[in-house]
Design a protein around this motif. Structure first.
Motif, PDB file in Angstrom:
ATOM      1  N   CYS A 108       0.824  -1.208   0.000  1.00 34.02           N
ATOM      2  CA  CYS A 108       0.000   0.000   0.000  1.00 34.02           C
ATOM      3  C   CYS A 108       0.857   1.256   0.000  1.00 34.02           C
ATOM      4  O   CYS A 108       0.486   2.276  -0.571  1.00 34.02           O
ATOM      5  CB  CYS A 108      -0.948   0.011   1.186  1.00 34.02           C
ATOM      6  SG  CYS A 108      -2.275  -1.179   1.010  1.00 34.02           S
ATOM      7  N   ARG A 109       2.035   1.167   0.655  1.00 33.16           N
ATOM      8  CA  ARG A 109       2.931   2.326   0.622  1.00 33.16           C
ATOM      9  C   ARG A 109       3.394   2.580  -0.805  1.00 33.16           C
ATOM     10  O   ARG A 109       3.476   3.730  -1.251  1.00 33.16           O
ATOM     11  CB  ARG A 109       4.145   2.076   1.534  1.00 33.16           C
ATOM     12  CG  ARG A 109       3.873   2.279   3.000  1.00 33.16           C
ATOM     13  CD  ARG A 109       5.154   2.540   3.772  1.00 33.16           C
ATOM     14  NE  ARG A 109       6.081   1.413   3.721  1.00 33.16           N
ATOM     15  CZ  ARG A 109       6.061   0.377   4.570  1.00 33.16           C
ATOM     16  NH1 ARG A 109       5.165   0.353   5.528  1.00 33.16           N
ATOM     17  NH2 ARG A 109       6.939  -0.603   4.469  1.00 33.16           N
ATOM     18  N   ALA A 110       3.670   1.498  -1.531  1.00 32.73           N
ATOM     19  CA  ALA A 110       4.095   1.656  -2.930  1.00 32.73           C
ATOM     20  C   ALA A 110       2.973   2.272  -3.762  1.00 32.73           C
ATOM     21  O   ALA A 110       3.209   3.173  -4.585  1.00 32.73           O
ATOM     22  CB  ALA A 110       4.500   0.298  -3.498  1.00 32.73           C
ATOM     23  N   ARG A 111       1.716   1.810  -3.492  1.00 29.39           N
ATOM     24  CA  ARG A 111       0.577   2.376  -4.234  1.00 29.39           C
ATOM     25  C   ARG A 111       0.444   3.870  -3.930  1.00 29.39           C
ATOM     26  O   ARG A 111       0.189   4.685  -4.810  1.00 29.39           O
ATOM     27  CB  ARG A 111      -0.714   1.649  -3.848  1.00 29.39           C
ATOM     28  CG  ARG A 111      -0.930   0.366  -4.620  1.00 29.39           C
ATOM     29  CD  ARG A 111      -2.091  -0.416  -4.034  1.00 29.39           C
ATOM     30  NE  ARG A 111      -3.330   0.332  -3.969  1.00 29.39           N
ATOM     31  CZ  ARG A 111      -4.233   0.218  -2.996  1.00 29.39           C
ATOM     32  NH1 ARG A 111      -4.011  -0.617  -2.003  1.00 29.39           N
ATOM     33  NH2 ARG A 111      -5.335   0.929  -3.013  1.00 29.39           N
ATOM     34  N   MET A 112       0.648   4.226  -2.653  1.00 26.12           N
ATOM     35  CA  MET A 112       0.506   5.629  -2.280  1.00 26.12           C
ATOM     36  C   MET A 112       1.599   6.462  -2.946  1.00 26.12           C
ATOM     37  O   MET A 112       1.361   7.591  -3.369  1.00 26.12           O
ATOM     38  CB  MET A 112       0.596   5.780  -0.754  1.00 26.12           C
ATOM     39  CG  MET A 112       0.388   7.213  -0.290  1.00 26.12           C
ATOM     40  SD  MET A 112       0.338   7.364   1.469  1.00 26.12           S
ATOM     41  CE  MET A 112       2.050   7.180   1.858  1.00 26.12           C
ATOM     42  N   ALA A 113       2.820   5.905  -3.034  1.00 20.60           N
ATOM     43  CA  ALA A 113       3.925   6.647  -3.637  1.00 20.60           C
ATOM     44  C   ALA A 113       3.601   6.993  -5.097  1.00 20.60           C
ATOM     45  O   ALA A 113       3.955   8.079  -5.579  1.00 20.60           O
ATOM     46  CB  ALA A 113       5.205   5.828  -3.556  1.00 20.60           C
ATOM     47  N   GLU A 114       2.898   6.058  -5.796  1.00 14.57           N
ATOM     48  CA  GLU A 114       2.535   6.336  -7.202  1.00 14.57           C
ATOM     49  C   GLU A 114       1.538   7.489  -7.288  1.00 14.57           C
ATOM     50  O   GLU A 114       1.535   8.252  -8.246  1.00 14.57           O
ATOM     51  CB  GLU A 114       1.939   5.080  -7.844  1.00 14.57           C
ATOM     52  CG  GLU A 114       2.992   4.045  -8.180  1.00 14.57           C
ATOM     53  CD  GLU A 114       2.363   2.678  -8.423  1.00 14.57           C
ATOM     54  OE1 GLU A 114       1.125   2.618  -8.638  1.00 14.57           O
ATOM     55  OE2 GLU A 114       3.104   1.686  -8.374  1.00 14.57           O
ATOM     56  N   MET A 115       0.647   7.573  -6.299  1.00 18.05           N
ATOM     57  CA  MET A 115      -0.389   8.621  -6.347  1.00 18.05           C
ATOM     58  C   MET A 115       0.154   9.991  -5.961  1.00 18.05           C
ATOM     59  O   MET A 115      -0.470  11.007  -6.247  1.00 18.05           O
ATOM     60  CB  MET A 115      -1.507   8.286  -5.353  1.00 18.05           C
ATOM     61  CG  MET A 115      -2.315   7.083  -5.740  1.00 18.05           C
ATOM     62  SD  MET A 115      -3.489   6.792  -4.414  1.00 18.05           S
ATOM     63  CE  MET A 115      -4.024   5.164  -4.818  1.00 18.05           C
TER      64      MET A 115
END
Lengths: 264, 266
Positions: free
Chosen positions: A38-45
């Motif tokens: 989820c941290r990786a997903r947030m970094a993309e956003m």
């Protein structure tokens, strides 16, 4: 972690949407702390300015790590010494060691006289004990007396240190003179226990003075003047010393709580 | 990792007052009753203990720090009976104490000394290095943390003493004359630290300096000849000073007025 954060919730978290209430924010953050995906997903956003800021912070941290003070070195050996050693005892230990050495040399020279090593053995640990527990010689007595390790634990540590320094030279002297080790060991242990037991009541330094002078006046002085080996340090009295040492040690452990408070 | 909050941390206090003394008697030496029938209740906050020389302040601090056993009366600290030897060990883990004559081992560094005290108070092994660093930072000794104690000045030593007293985040903190040897700037910093500490725990500060008490304490305790004379707010002490008395500030005049009226009432 069963479910991941749904994309709409994550999007509104990244955008700092005021519609997301505190409880929802906490839930998102707790999940993020434990979930790399989820941290990786947030970094993309994340928006580009935020990423630039994070890069800057990373550079600054790296620079700080390189130029700042290094981590404190651990000294396990020094720390162990601090927790066990009783510095105020050192001068006294030196005195006691010289006394044992002198007694040994005299015993070698005059084997027909009463053994000075045996006469000295019971009182040898007393000076060290008195100093280790005296509020005059321990500068930090008031601070240490009010801590939770005061009492049985400090009693054990300090006594072990004193005995570990005093007993080996006695053992060496006894071995070179061909004595039964019990003859010097049991009286030394008995007097140590008695000093600590009495010391819980009247202060260890006073107890050491009382017991030490009693031994010298009642046993040592008559033995030296009459040149007879007193009965208390002959092998016939060993069972009595053994019993006294055991009883003394048990009583001392039971009364260890007396040492929790500072002596008056 | 998210830190787990243990049940012990969340448990509400089961006592009304961190310090509760009833007709407390403590001896200084063999015979002299330095604290003689003291009734005292202290809550959370910073309490300034004022009194003339020989009022029994230091003896009271020794009893509160459990170093000396009270010879009479009741003393309850953090809900535990402090006259009972068996319950002392867990109680002492939650105490911090800076004695008036603060002895130290000269060869220890500041960090080693504070670490040793943390260990003596049975802090968990993993928490010690962090707690030591924090305590040293709070008293402003970070740059001298690895100097030996014998190389420090009097004011720095005093601050090292304060660091060892606060290292275990005590629920009851006792500071006997903590401002001796501090320069004016350090005293101002120290007052800020006191206010921070007093927000969560019960802090008892024994001092001669009335202005320290007025500036940093939330409560004033005035004692004379082993007894409680007056307990109240610093503002009330200042108000007493408006009625006369000797001294350079209103608080000092209040202090002398209260002492004089207590002595003449006897």
């Amino acid at each position: 972690m069963t479910t991941h954060i749904p994309s709409p919730a994550l999007e509104s978290y990244v955008a700092a949407d005021p519609g997301l209430d505190d409880a929802a924010v906490w839930a998102v953050e707790v999940h993020l702390e434990n979930c790399a995906e989820c941290r990786a997903r947030m970094a993309e956003m994340a928006a580009p300015p935020l990423l630039a800021l994070l890069d800057d912070v990373q550079v600054a941290i790296d620079r700080g790590v390189r130029s700042g003070p290094g981590p404190v070195r651990r000294h396990p050996w020094r720390r162990m010494v601090h927790r066990w050693a009783v510095w105020s005892v050192v001068p006294w230990i030196v005195t006691v060691l010289s006394a044992v050495l002198a007694a040994f040399l005299l015993d070698r020279q005059f084997p027909e006289r009463p053994s000075l090593v045996l006469l000295l053995a019971p009182v040898a640990p007393l000076a060290g004990l008195a100093v280790a527990w005296s509020r005059r010689s321990d500068p930090a007595w008031e601070i240490t007396a009010g801590t939770s390790r005061a009492g049985l634990e400090m009693l054990f540590r300090r006594t072990v240190v004193v005995l570990a320094t005093v007993l080996p030279p006695l053992a060496l002297a006894g071995w070179r003179l061909g004595m039964n080790p019990a003859l010097w060991l049991l009286p030394a242990l008995t007097f140590t226990a008695a000093t600590l037991l009495l010391g819980g009541r009247i202060g260890v330094d006073r107890a050491a003075a009382v017991l030490g002078s009693a031994w010298v006046l009642v046993i040592v002085v008559p033995a030296i003047t009459s040149a007879d080996l007193p009965v208390v340090i002959r092998s016939e009295s060993l069972p009595v010393w053994a019993l006294a040492a055991v009883i003394g040690t048990v009583l001392t452990l039971l009364r260890a709580g007396d040492h929790q408070r500072a002596p008056r | 990792m998210v830190r787990m909050v243990t049940a012990t941390e969340l448990r509400p206090d089961t006592y009304a007052w961190p310090v509760e003394a009833e007709r407390l008697e403590v001896k200084a030496g063999r015979r002299h009753l330095a604290v003689n029938g003291l009734d005292l209740r202290l809550g959370t906050g910073v309490h300034g203990l004022l009194g003339p020389n020989g009022a029994g302040k230091t003896t009271l601090m020794r009893a509160l720090s459990t170093v000396h056993r009270p010879s009479g009366g009741r003393l309850t600290l953090l809900g535990t009976d402090a006259t009972e030897s068996r319950s002392l060990r867990p109680l002492r883990r939650r105490l911090g104490y800076l004695p008036q004559h603060f002895g130290f081992y000269p060869r220890f560094t500041v960090r080693e000394y504070v670490e040793y005290m943390a260990w003596l108070r049975e802090m968990p092994k993993a928490a010690i290095p962090g707690a030591v660093q924090r305590a040293v930072e709070r008293v402003g000794l970070t740059d001298r943390a690895d100097s030996r104690l014998k190389s420090l000045s009097g004011g720095m030593l005093r601050r090292a003493g304060i660091a060892q007293a606060i290292v275990n985040d005590p629920a009851l903190l006792l500071l006997d004359e903590p401002t001796v040897g501090l320069d004016p700037e350090q005293r101002v910093d120290f007052r800020t630290l006191l206010r921070e500490l007093g927000a969560e725990s019960c802090v008892v500060v024994s001092t001669h300096l009335v202005e320290d008490v007025v500036a940093a304490c939330s409560n004033v305790v005035l004692m004379d000849q082993g007894k409680l004379v007056w307990q109240g707010l610093p503002a009330d002490l200042t108000r007493f000073g408006e009625q006369g008395g000797t001294g350079d500030s209103a608080a000092e005049r209040g202090y002398t007025t209260l002492l004089a009226s207590h002595r003449s009432a006897k």
